[in-house]
Enzyme design. Structure first.
Site, short mmCIF file in Angstrom:
data_model
loop_
_atom_site.label_atom_id
_atom_site.label_comp_id
_atom_site.label_asym_id
_atom_site.label_seq_id
_atom_site.Cartn_x
_atom_site.Cartn_y
_atom_site.Cartn_z
N GLY B 14 0.84 -1.20 0.00
CA GLY B 14 0.00 0.00 0.00
C GLY B 14 0.87 1.24 0.00
N ARG B 24 13.34 9.75 -4.36
CA ARG B 24 14.20 10.86 -4.76
C ARG B 24 15.52 10.84 -4.00
NH1 ARG B 24 14.62 15.95 -2.14
NH2 ARG B 24 15.05 17.76 -3.48
N ARG B 75 0.74 -5.45 -5.42
CA ARG B 75 0.96 -6.66 -4.65
C ARG B 75 1.25 -7.76 -5.68
NH1 ARG B 75 -0.54 -4.95 0.46
NH2 ARG B 75 -1.99 -3.22 0.32
N CYS B 76 2.08 -8.72 -5.35
CA CYS B 76 2.56 -9.67 -6.35
C CYS B 76 2.58 -11.08 -5.78
CB CYS B 76 3.98 -9.24 -6.77
SG CYS B 76 4.77 -10.43 -7.86
N GLY B 105 6.07 -1.92 3.63
CA GLY B 105 5.73 -2.40 4.96
C GLY B 105 6.23 -3.82 5.21
N ASP B 106 5.67 -4.50 6.20
CA ASP B 106 6.31 -5.76 6.59
C ASP B 106 6.13 -6.89 5.56
OD1 ASP B 106 3.70 -6.15 7.24
OD2 ASP B 106 4.04 -6.49 9.38
N THR B 129 4.69 3.16 5.29
CA THR B 129 3.31 2.74 5.52
C THR B 129 2.68 3.76 6.45
OG1 THR B 129 1.91 1.18 6.74
CG2 THR B 129 4.23 1.12 7.26
N ILE B 130 1.41 4.04 6.26
CA ILE B 130 0.75 5.01 7.14
C ILE B 130 0.43 4.41 8.49
CG2 ILE B 130 -0.23 6.34 5.22
CD1 ILE B 130 -2.96 5.07 5.91
N ASP B 131 0.54 3.09 8.64
CA ASP B 131 0.03 2.44 9.84
C ASP B 131 0.93 2.53 11.07
OD1 ASP B 131 -2.40 1.64 8.75
OD2 ASP B 131 -1.52 -0.13 7.84
N ASP B 133 3.24 0.59 12.07
CA ASP B 133 3.23 -0.69 12.78
C ASP B 133 4.49 -1.51 12.54
OD1 ASP B 133 2.75 -1.12 10.12
OD2 ASP B 133 1.13 -2.57 10.43
N MET B 173 -8.31 4.47 8.99
CA MET B 173 -7.61 3.23 8.66
C MET B 173 -6.98 2.59 9.89
SD MET B 173 -6.10 3.60 4.84
CE MET B 173 -7.26 3.29 3.47
N ARG B 175 -6.50 -1.77 10.24
CA ARG B 175 -7.18 -3.06 10.37
C ARG B 175 -6.75 -3.82 11.60
NH1 ARG B 175 -7.44 -5.13 4.20
NH2 ARG B 175 -8.75 -3.41 3.53
N HIS B 257 -9.44 5.97 1.47
CA HIS B 257 -8.10 6.09 0.92
C HIS B 257 -7.54 7.50 0.86
CE1 HIS B 257 -8.10 1.87 0.17
NE2 HIS B 257 -6.93 1.94 -0.40
N MET B 258 -8.33 8.52 1.19
CA MET B 258 -7.71 9.84 1.24
C MET B 258 -6.58 9.85 2.27
SD MET B 258 -10.83 12.01 3.04
CE MET B 258 -9.85 13.39 3.69
N GLN B 259 -6.64 8.94 3.22
CA GLN B 259 -5.59 8.85 4.24
C GLN B 259 -4.25 8.37 3.69
OE1 GLN B 259 -7.43 7.10 8.12
NE2 GLN B 259 -8.89 6.69 6.48
#
Lengths: 327, 327, 327, 327
Positions: B14, B24, B75-76, B105-106, B129-131, B133, B173, B175, B257-259
């Site tokens: 994400g 950059r 994601r893959c 992220g992790d 990541t915004i979380d 965590d 957000m 989870r 998702h604006m977050q």
């Protein structure tokens, strides 16, 4: 255990975003812990004049997001005299105030420290200044918000910068310290950052701008801290550069006091809320003459005389990051 | 000393504000240190497909202030297979890439760690990541910006809240973790904050809202983390409250998702710039399998397996601050 | 010439940005023209309860930039009864109020019109609603600000949208009218805009989304007005699309009441300031039962019954512009 | 019916927010109507140098919300010569461009008009300038956004203003016209607005500031348009006021080019989208030598020579509103 039943709170010196959030926190922590709380208007001036107002949890509704300070702020010469401080002390006693929380910078803390020495009056400081120049805390209240204000302004300048052979000089606050200039400069992607702590001379600025141009940049942004001495002032520096670098137009912005205002960032609001709780709890635990600070995201207490005398140094790593980024 | 002449960089998982600033920084640090740099599009997917693009200092002009990621993210599933990773490795070798910096992220770090184990390929992670965590860093890139986005949205809701007998439920957000909810809740002055880590039951929510009303508040804001289990979801919780607290209208906002977007805050931009320099330097010093983190405003390196397995705990002090503030 | 020495002012119905600026303008125009001014709290409810407060030029300092309304707003059932209105009239007379300015939408205007008919009490309306659904004015106070709020939110969503095979559904206000959805949709570059005035069926939505994908768009944003009937609600529509368009994830944002708040745009502040002057001057000139509106950037007065009964139509040209832009 | 198969589009002169949205609209309208579209870089300069790039609907993805201009802008002396224009014409013909849309201010329109006269080349203008000084349109692209930028800056200054005996002087753009100063001044609640069109002398300014203080205001904000002649410049005016009004500190902000940048407001984006459609359609209908404008929220076409020669007058009503509001 201290015998504290009523706590005063005030803001002092130049205001900064987050001061209202800190006031709110002190007031609500008092309410939560069943201690009375009194707002003191216009800092030491209001203390001398007895300009007090009892505050309860509802007095501070809807202020966490407001810039400025609802208790107003002022600089006060009279408090520098023994007589002034005596009047202030008498007023506090008359009002039944047993301790106070001062929200401000090092000038405000110095006053509080002297007051504590003279009257053994319990005091705790909360660092509220956009300059981030207080020892004993990684961040002061308002610094984070001021940085966002500056980068948002420069982002707009950058939009227009890309079209022209232009240099943009942007003056930001910082008479003695370059923390705002350096951090906002890195954040805004400035090509040059001029700070009071480093004066490399205006010849070097010129060379660097020429190198920038040769590297393919069509325009550049130069951040200049108020206290920088590369030029006499930003307008004199502009003239120097235009004379010696005739291809380029230099446009100047002086951001000024917009940097002190604005709705505080979430970081400043959370920090202010945490610091207010800590300050009241420290007073109730009998502590005094300390400043609340944040280090590694934990709150710490520092003797206030160290906060005043200590120095915050400019971050050498960040200067290097800036040099690399402006390649 | 490592023999690294070309470094790949990509974003994965994400997206979060500050990823572009980190790209950059990696690119420009490579340019500064005369190492080649290659952008890998769409994370591991692009690695498997060989979707590469050489990048120089000018490729990353004017992106420091942009949300999202110019390298895109995906994601893959294929990378979870041995075959997928072999393809990726072959492509990297063909392109002459000697090491990579992964920003994510992790989940993204786990992929990188396995890849490193299988192919002894040097990798460094930057936590994007915004979380917030990730173990090993006080702040992840994007967290600070996401908090500002949430409090700005709630400030607007607060404007209108004061006029009515109303409850506003705002879903944010998170989870599995409540860091955004808790910090933004304190920053926005929310009356209640519901997080996955604590489920006190919906009866307690009701009681607390009633207490709020009795204390004189005409309206309240409740922050609900996505992963909170107080209700089945925010709409079910709304119905429960309206049934049991009939005086009040509940209005719901789902920020969504604006977050994840928006121009990064100055803090996230500076942190990203610093982390990019550190990541490239670590690779050139022969280090690998580490994540760059920030602790007490200094950069540190943590073994990536610790970053993945470690836990970030919800801040008990901040829960207490929240309780006091919502008196 | 009317004999008006004291004017009441209030806000009524759902609040909108610019209401405070309009209050400030009414109050200061009264001060300037040496007429007394009284604030009436909570609209018709406060009128019935006699919740009045005299206001002078300084009472409205520093509110021009604040969302919400300092006079608060409420919906009031009692005013729909003859008895309620009689109480309100008696209170106004007791307070010496000779006329009032009502700031609100068509429900508020209907109340004022009936009141005027029953008691020959001079009234003037100022259109304050984010919905822009009042006949007799090209723009209502708050519409411009609400549009900016919506596009800023969607801009953030767009940042993250570009990385994934994703659809973003964003619900905006508008139960009966699609002005916000249509204008903000064009402003935000939405691929689809669903409004109450047009229901082309959900099959067409599906086709259009598929066409979008074929044209090379990796993600799309769909604006859904609250009152749109393409699906039962936005979540049901999400499920329908995900079932029939399995490649795509749909993410939902419900912006909610943040659209009613926030600091008003310059346009809304200037318009509010102008309308307040015009409203007071009209009352002093003996005019009544009119609404102030803006047409071609000039203020005009419209009989309030026309403002209520007239219809604002959705702009067909703008629907066409939207179709062209989303190619 | 015109025989137009390929349309050029460019931006010229000082850039303004909304230019990108207008480019996007021209490009997509061409795509929609199956006409080829070519972007011309750096205005007339790029026309002379043949700096062209074919554009399709996807070339303008994700630019509607960006400040600046992706086609860049420049001032071009060579186009003022017959030879320069001949080169430009030859290049357009070689590229097969049959008509162009110029987005800019009156200087850019003058060039286009002469070009049209000399070569009978179809041209349509779209007014893009923050100054709002073009006859034939109530609003120019960028004006609305610039006003919001200015009031947001002044709101922050206002936060801090309320604490001190201070005057804040804020310089805004407007060398010849005071539209920005006047509108933003009313929107920001400035106490004084100094514009080029009115010079009441600095004595009057002093008197007015003294009156403000006597009326109980603790601080005041004065907006000064760049082209105002009350003082020699804003710093000289500051010195004059400080000498003659010694109680007060004057702090200066010079907003500068941030006013030209920033993400366009919804209004500017919608207007730009509409104007782009209208411009292309007009060319395809065989129209030429016209400017698209907006009047009463409807698009109109004005002969471009009128747009250039006509005058926009300062709004007397708004000056009066400003006087009343600053009571």
């Amino acid at each position: 255990m201290a015998n504290i039943g009523k706590i005063g709170v005030f803001t002092s010196g130049g205001d900064s975003p987050g001061m209202n959030a800190a006031i709110r926190s002190v007031v609500r922590t008092c309410a939560y812990l069943k201690v009375e709380c009194v707002g003191i208007y216009r800092g030491y001036q209001g203390m001398i004049e007895g300009d007090f107002k009892p505050m309860d949890a509802r007095s501070v509704n809807n202020i966490i997001n407001k810039g400025g300070t609802i208790l107003k702020s002022a600089r006060c010469k009279e408090f520098r005299t023994k007589e002034g401080r005596q009047k202030a002390y008498d007023n506090l006693r008359k009002e039944g105030i047993d301790a106070f929380v001062v929200i401000g910078g090092d000038g405000s803390f110095t006053g509080a420290m002297i007051f504590n020495q003279e009257f053994h009056f319990p005091i705790i400081g909360i660092p509220g200044t956009i300059d981030n120049d207080i020892f004993g805390t990684t961040f002061t209240l308002g610094f984070d918000t001021a940085l966002n204000t500056v980068v948002e302004a420069i982002d707009k300048i950058r939009d227009t910068a890309s079209s022209h052979n232009r240099l943009f000089f942007v003056e930001v606050m910082g008479r003695d310290v370059g923390h705002i200039a350096l951090n906002a400069g890195v954040g805004a992607g400035a090509e040059e950052i001029l700070i009071p702590e480093e004066n490399l001379g205006r010849e070097r600025l010129l060379e660097s701008l020429k190198r920038s141009k040769e590297s393919g940049k069509s325009s550049s942004i130069v951040i200049v801290a108020e206290g920088d001495k590369t030029g006499k002032n930003i307008f004199e520096l502009k003239e120097y550069v235009e004379e010696n670098f005739p291809d380029y137009d230099v446009r100047v912005s002086v951001l000024g006091h917009m940097q002190r205002g604005g709705s505080p960032s979430c970081y400043d609001r959370v920090l202010a809320s945490r610091m207010g709780v800590k300050a009241v709890e420290a007073l109730l635990q009998g502590k005094t003459n300390l400043m609340v600070g944040v280090q590694d995201n934990e709150l710490i207490l520092t003797p206030i005389h160290k906060a005043i005398k200590g120095h915050t140094k400019i971050d050498k790593e960040l200067i290097r990051v800036s040099d690399i980024m402006s390649i």
